[in-house]
Scaffold this active site. Structure first.
Site, short mmCIF file in Angstrom:
data_model
loop_
_atom_site.label_atom_id
_atom_site.label_comp_id
_atom_site.label_asym_id
_atom_site.label_seq_id
_atom_site.Cartn_x
_atom_site.Cartn_y
_atom_site.Cartn_z
N HIS A 12 -13.84 -13.29 8.83
CA HIS A 12 -14.82 -14.51 9.09
C HIS A 12 -14.62 -15.43 8.30
O HIS A 12 -14.58 -17.28 8.45
CB HIS A 12 -16.27 -14.35 9.64
CG HIS A 12 -17.07 -14.39 7.76
ND1 HIS A 12 -16.56 -13.00 7.07
CD2 HIS A 12 -17.81 -15.27 7.47
CE1 HIS A 12 -17.46 -13.63 6.02
NE2 HIS A 12 -18.10 -14.44 6.50
N GLY A 17 -9.79 -15.82 10.84
CA GLY A 17 -11.65 -15.32 11.56
C GLY A 17 -12.54 -16.32 11.62
O GLY A 17 -13.77 -16.71 12.52
N SER A 108 1.21 -10.59 12.50
CA SER A 108 1.83 -11.90 12.64
C SER A 108 3.38 -11.83 13.34
O SER A 108 3.85 -10.99 13.38
CB SER A 108 1.89 -12.12 11.05
OG SER A 108 3.39 -12.83 10.60
N SER A 109 3.80 -12.58 13.60
CA SER A 109 5.41 -13.18 13.88
C SER A 109 6.25 -12.25 12.94
O SER A 109 7.45 -12.32 13.39
CB SER A 109 5.55 -14.44 14.38
OG SER A 109 5.13 -15.33 13.42
N CYS A 110 5.63 -12.37 11.05
CA CYS A 110 6.92 -11.85 10.98
C CYS A 110 7.23 -9.90 11.49
O CYS A 110 8.19 -9.53 10.39
CB CYS A 110 6.68 -11.73 9.81
SG CYS A 110 5.33 -10.74 8.84
N TYR A 137 4.51 -6.76 4.06
CA TYR A 137 3.18 -7.13 4.60
C TYR A 137 3.65 -6.81 6.10
O TYR A 137 3.24 -6.43 6.67
CB TYR A 137 3.47 -8.60 4.42
CG TYR A 137 2.32 -9.12 5.49
CD1 TYR A 137 0.94 -9.20 5.33
CD2 TYR A 137 2.33 -9.76 6.69
CE1 TYR A 137 0.20 -10.13 5.47
CE2 TYR A 137 1.56 -11.18 7.64
CZ TYR A 137 0.10 -10.35 7.02
OH TYR A 137 -0.74 -11.53 7.82
N LYS A 141 1.37 -4.56 8.80
CA LYS A 141 0.97 -5.13 10.31
C LYS A 141 1.59 -3.86 11.11
O LYS A 141 1.09 -3.95 12.50
CB LYS A 141 1.70 -6.67 10.43
CG LYS A 141 1.17 -7.09 9.50
CD LYS A 141 -0.62 -7.08 10.18
CE LYS A 141 -1.25 -8.23 8.79
NZ LYS A 141 -3.04 -8.36 9.08
N THR A 165 1.76 -16.66 16.29
CA THR A 165 2.77 -17.83 15.84
C THR A 165 2.23 -18.16 14.79
O THR A 165 1.04 -18.09 14.06
CB THR A 165 3.26 -18.86 16.28
OG1 THR A 165 4.76 -18.83 16.44
CG2 THR A 165 2.33 -19.87 17.58
N ASN A 166 2.97 -18.92 14.02
CA ASN A 166 2.72 -19.91 13.12
C ASN A 166 1.35 -20.74 13.48
O ASN A 166 1.20 -21.51 14.43
CB ASN A 166 3.88 -20.98 12.24
CG ASN A 166 4.63 -19.77 11.91
OD1 ASN A 166 5.19 -19.17 11.21
ND2 ASN A 166 6.02 -20.74 12.38
N HIS A 180 1.97 -22.88 3.58
CA HIS A 180 2.83 -22.49 4.63
C HIS A 180 3.65 -23.81 5.35
O HIS A 180 3.24 -24.79 4.24
CB HIS A 180 2.58 -22.09 5.84
CG HIS A 180 2.13 -20.62 6.02
ND1 HIS A 180 1.17 -19.38 6.14
CD2 HIS A 180 3.44 -19.46 5.60
CE1 HIS A 180 1.49 -18.73 6.25
NE2 HIS A 180 2.50 -18.42 5.57
N TRP A 203 12.50 -29.36 2.01
CA TRP A 203 13.91 -28.40 1.53
C TRP A 203 14.16 -28.38 2.35
O TRP A 203 14.25 -28.42 3.92
CB TRP A 203 13.04 -27.32 1.21
CG TRP A 203 12.04 -27.09 0.01
CD1 TRP A 203 11.56 -28.13 -0.54
CD2 TRP A 203 11.60 -26.25 -0.64
NE1 TRP A 203 11.50 -27.26 -2.13
CE2 TRP A 203 11.41 -25.84 -1.47
CE3 TRP A 203 11.98 -24.24 -0.47
CZ2 TRP A 203 11.25 -25.17 -2.66
CZ3 TRP A 203 12.34 -23.35 -1.08
CH2 TRP A 203 11.30 -23.81 -2.56
N ARG A 210 9.94 -24.38 14.14
CA ARG A 210 9.93 -23.23 14.35
C ARG A 210 8.77 -24.25 14.96
O ARG A 210 7.86 -24.96 15.84
CB ARG A 210 8.32 -23.85 12.22
CG ARG A 210 9.66 -23.77 11.54
CD ARG A 210 9.34 -21.16 11.42
NE ARG A 210 10.44 -21.40 10.37
CZ ARG A 210 11.37 -21.16 10.29
NH1 ARG A 210 12.43 -21.64 10.81
NH2 ARG A 210 12.40 -20.69 9.19
N ASP A 270 17.43 -22.98 4.12
CA ASP A 270 16.78 -23.64 5.08
C ASP A 270 16.47 -22.82 5.25
O ASP A 270 15.18 -22.75 5.95
CB ASP A 270 18.08 -23.96 6.58
CG ASP A 270 18.31 -25.51 5.99
OD1 ASP A 270 17.68 -26.20 5.99
OD2 ASP A 270 19.57 -25.62 6.86
#
Length: 315
Positions: A12, A17, A108-110, A137, A141, A165-166, A180, A203, A210, A270
């Site tokens: 939380h 959370g 997570s989208s990863c 990670y 998930k 998503t992000n 991030h 960078w 994204r 990139d």
């Protein structure tokens, strides 16, 4: 869910959370339970078992996780895999043992393959190799998604999984070593404006795209799906639109009012060219994102603009 149901929010204090907690409170839910990591170590099986046996939650939002940026994920690979497995295994298993009516697992989208087609559809899960730097990670998930489905198949548990998503929003991480892209960018532009610097450097080429979603939108979607969705598999949660990193930098520059220029460090990588979620399943279930990227960033900027950061940490 009824307003008086016992609802446990694991994690939380984190960005996700805390957003779910605020959403439930705003909707009049008044029997919410949560514990800090100091009060309840979710990696400790006996502690989690005692908590569930004593508190008997009816609904569970599993938003707790060990998280970090690319460097942290790649450096502490064993920690990210082991600790996330322990956290989710203990909560999911105790939810089954103690008769939880419904559990939502947040991933997570990863979890999607590094070279999956765009936009990312739910059925692309486990169709290719993962991004190496955050593979531990992601594997944890993926295991959480499969564990929820396994308890559904074997025991009839109503455990569901969602993949955001992000994200950005309140209680985000602004440490430049492991934050991030959007929070890091916000901090850099805020500090540069304060110090009247001539430029901010991003960078790479700025060409990668994204997708970004405000955590309040995510929380709204989570509560909606907790009340409406009861199937196996997973549901992507996103806005269905993306933006290039350079365009994002220009948007942040405008919102903050920075008057210098944006430079690109072409010696830096990139990363993945694009990571857009396919949200047609979510939209067909009756939910769409409401907070635009510009409105969301303005909201966050107003929350953090007076934070004091050490200048040398922002370079």
């Amino acid at each position: 869910m009824n307003r008086s149901n016992r609802i446990y929010i694991a994690g939380h204090r984190g960005m996700v959370g805390s957003a779910i907690l605020r959403k439930l409170q705003s909707e009049g839910f008044d029997n919410l339970m949560f514990k800090t990591s100091a009060e309840l170590d979710l990696r400790d099986y006996n502690a989690v078992a005692s908590f569930f046996e004593a508190e008997r939650p009816e609904y569970v939002f599993l938003a707790a996780a060990k998280v970090g940026g690319i460097i942290a994920n790649d450096t502490y690979r064993a920690d990210f895999l082991y600790q996330n497995l322990m956290i989710q295994n203990h909560i999911i298993h105790q939810s089954y043992l103690n008769g939880v009516k419904k559990l939502m697992f947040l991933g997570s989208s990863c979890i999607y393959p590094k070279l999956a087609p765009q936009p990312l559809k739910e059925e692309y899960l486990m169709t290719g190799e993962l991004e190496p730097t955050n593979e531990p990670y992601a594997i944890a998930k993926i295991a959480g998604v499969k564990l929820c489905d396994a308890y559904r198949d074997q025991y009839g548990c109503n455990f569901i999984s969602v993949m955001p998503t992000n994200l950005y929003g309140s209680n985000d991480n602004y440490d430049l070593k492991n934050s991030h892209v959007l929070p890091a960018m916000l901090r850099k532009f805020i500090v540069a404006k304060r110090n009247a610097e001539e430029s901010v450097t991003i960078w790479g080429t700025g060409k990668p795209k994204r997708e970004f979603m405000h955590s309040d939108d995510l929380a709204d979607a989570c509560v909606y799906l907790m009340e409406k969705y009861n199937e196996s598999g997973l549901v992507n949660i996103g806005v269905g639109e993306d933006i290039s990193i350079l365009d994002l930098a220009q948007l942040v520059k405008k919102i903050i009012g920075f008057e210098g220029e944006i430079l690109r460090d072409l010696s830096k990588p990139d990363g993945t060219p694009r990571k857009l979620m396919d949200v047609s399943k979510l939209n067909n279930l009756g939910w769409k994102a409401r907070i635009t990227l510009e409105d969301g960033i303005r909201k966050v900027y107003n929350e953090i603009k007076d934070i004091t950061w050490k200048t040398n940490e922002a370079k």
